[in-house]
Write an enzyme that holds these catalytic residues in place. Structure first.
Site, PDB file in Angstrom:
ATOM      1  N   ASP A  82     -24.101 -12.444  47.008  1.00 42.01           N
ATOM      2  CA  ASP A  82     -25.076 -12.644  48.084  1.00 42.01           C
ATOM      3  C   ASP A  82     -25.602 -11.277  48.493  1.00 42.01           C
ATOM      4  O   ASP A  82     -25.026 -10.588  49.333  1.00 42.01           O
ATOM      5  CB  ASP A  82     -24.435 -13.369  49.265  1.00 42.01           C
ATOM      6  N   ALA A  83     -26.700 -10.899  47.849  1.00 42.53           N
ATOM      7  CA  ALA A  83     -27.174  -9.522  47.913  1.00 42.53           C
ATOM      8  C   ALA A  83     -28.594  -9.429  48.465  1.00 42.53           C
ATOM      9  O   ALA A  83     -29.033  -8.363  48.882  1.00 42.53           O
ATOM     10  CB  ALA A  83     -27.130  -8.907  46.519  1.00 42.53           C
ATOM     11  N   LYS A  84     -29.334 -10.526  48.439  1.00 42.69           N
ATOM     12  CA  LYS A  84     -30.705 -10.587  48.966  1.00 42.69           C
ATOM     13  C   LYS A  84     -31.568  -9.435  48.447  1.00 42.69           C
ATOM     14  O   LYS A  84     -32.293  -8.798  49.207  1.00 42.69           O
ATOM     15  CB  LYS A  84     -30.700 -10.576  50.501  1.00 42.69           C
ATOM     16  N   ARG A  85     -31.494  -9.166  47.130  1.00 39.55           N
ATOM     17  CA  ARG A  85     -32.243  -8.066  46.557  1.00 39.55           C
ATOM     18  C   ARG A  85     -33.679  -8.479  46.207  1.00 39.55           C
ATOM     19  O   ARG A  85     -34.032  -9.661  46.292  1.00 39.55           O
ATOM     20  CB  ARG A  85     -31.549  -7.538  45.295  1.00 39.55           C
TER      21      ARG A  85
ATOM     22  N   ASP B 205     -30.769  -9.651  56.081  1.00 38.06           N
ATOM     23  CA  ASP B 205     -29.948 -10.863  56.043  1.00 38.06           C
ATOM     24  C   ASP B 205     -29.740 -11.308  57.491  1.00 38.06           C
ATOM     25  O   ASP B 205     -30.277 -10.692  58.407  1.00 38.06           O
ATOM     26  CB  ASP B 205     -28.615 -10.548  55.341  1.00 38.06           C
TER      27      ASP B 205
END
Lengths: 275, 275
Positions: A94-97, B99
């Site tokens: 879960d890195a939201k890159r 996030d």
């Protein structure tokens, strides 16, 4: 891992639970803080105690990066531990890159090759060429933000554009991208009433659903509107499970909480699929 | 670092250049590959050769993460090297994070506290509570994506919503957030014609401008439409400078390329500010 293998695991375990690994030293049992790598020891204990009840683990990279090099080492050890001991588990970075093409390629290498995750979460704001480098990896999955579980989701995601909300446009546009079959989407459980509309656009895609538990979303509502004929949901729970106790019994209590969710899921799967 | 200190450094060096550090082993001089930490050695040589011509360095986290723990160690050494040897330099972690609130807080700790960068880039898709945790840090700067330099910028950023393009809505909304004075914005040089409109919304903010050089943007166009009375621009160049040569003269050639850009900037600053 293929989506078919993920689906089979769901039916076998009667669970579509994903446990979020958000290791925070300030919330961990104090006896772990004396070990050499408290973050890894914490994760390992949670994983060993819950692996038969969950189909996925989702380490949240922020909670590792906050501890610098030591944190990144704990992340590496955590993903290696899962891959070596529970290879059936679907792993999510879960890195939201998301960045321009050549940069996204490097992020894809980081998570798919160096760390060997099955999937990674990405943000859509930079569009097609920021996401396609992730989609190029076979049997790897790119989980794009659509409608998130937080309050800020209403700042931009639900603005109307082209006669529809932005998150719907994001879903629609992403279907035209190369290797879009490797896409899954983040849809927050706190917005269960939106699932019907979302399923009209992406009927077959897996949806990763945060927001059950600490953030207040309802599992039954999410399933009512979001489940498809292959289940198609991965419901994430982090804090409610991993921080169920701050004592030496933390792993046992985590299992109890995971079991509650798994049993609720088993009932839902049983009703819908007669398994 | 305060924006006033950054402004003073710009006038003193007659430069608003930021050098992007995107270390890619496949593009580096081969003699460096035999060293213990080629990424750090490469960055160090580039930094030593260009620090008087540039006001900022922008390590791109993807290019470190792709090399796993070793890469993160190189990132730590790189930022430490800059902070210890050239404390006047403005440092940017180009990380494109964002996030839910408690997770963004951990990212902010990672980049502002653990690594001690002056600023970090963030993505806006998740809205207010995903960005405000970064803004809470005093004398640290949060550089939010507005209109990016890539082709995919036209997928969502330029869609019309509320009678204006999404990126303008992002700019406007962000001004209402707590500690919004700590915001800067990413605006791609490849879209110079948009700067006039952007300056109407954020006249005083610093803009980080990628896309000069390899991506084809024009410095003079960007300055014509984007500069404010405090300069207000940080123009990034990465590949065109750091990969000017693949030989043992790479640092020297990087300096030559940086000098060309700095001289162009000196001329522009001279014309506009009579310094």
């Amino acid at each position: 891992m293929t989506t078919q293998q993920l689906h089979e695991q769901i039916l076998q375990k009667k669970s579509f639970l994903c446990v979020g690994l958000d290791p925070d030293l300030s919330k961990m049992p104090s006896h772990l803080l004396e070990t050499e790598d408290p973050i890894f020891e914490f994760n390992k204990a949670i994983i060993d105690a819950t692996h038969d009840l969950t189909v996925g683990y989702k380490p949240n990279t922020a909670f590792f990066e906050a501890y610098g090099i030591k944190g990144w080492m704990s992340l590496q050890k955590t993903i290696n531990y899962i891959n070596e001991n529970y290879p059936e588990i679907f792993t999510i970075a879960d890195a939201k890159r998301g960045d321009i093409g050549n940069t996204s390629s490097m992020y894809a290498k980081a998570f798919f090759e160096d760390l060997n995750f099955d999937s990674v979460t990405v943000a859509p704001y930079m569009g097609k060429d920021s996401v396609e480098p992730f989609l190029a990896f076979e049997n790897k999955h790119t989980i794009m933000l659509a409608l998130t579980s937080n309050e800020g989701a209403f700042d931009f995601q639900t603005l109307t554009t082209n006669g529809k909300e932005l998150y719907k446009q994001v879903l629609e546009t992403s279907k035209t991208w190369k290797n879009s079959e490797n896409l899954m989407y983040v849809v927050g459980a706190t917005k269960a009433e939106y699932f019907t509309e979302i399923r009209k656009i992406v009927p077959d895609s897996f949806l990763l659903v945060p927001g059950i538990g600490a953030q207040g979303g309802s599992l039954s509502e999410v399933c009512k509107y979001g489940m498809n004929d292959k289940v198609g949901l991965l419901v994430n729970s982090a804090r409610a499970i991993i921080y169920a106790s701050k004592g030496t019994d933390f792993a046992e209590k985590a299992r109890e909480e995971a079991l509650k969710v798994q049993q609720e899921m088993e009932e839902i799967i049983g009703l819908k699929f007669q398994v």
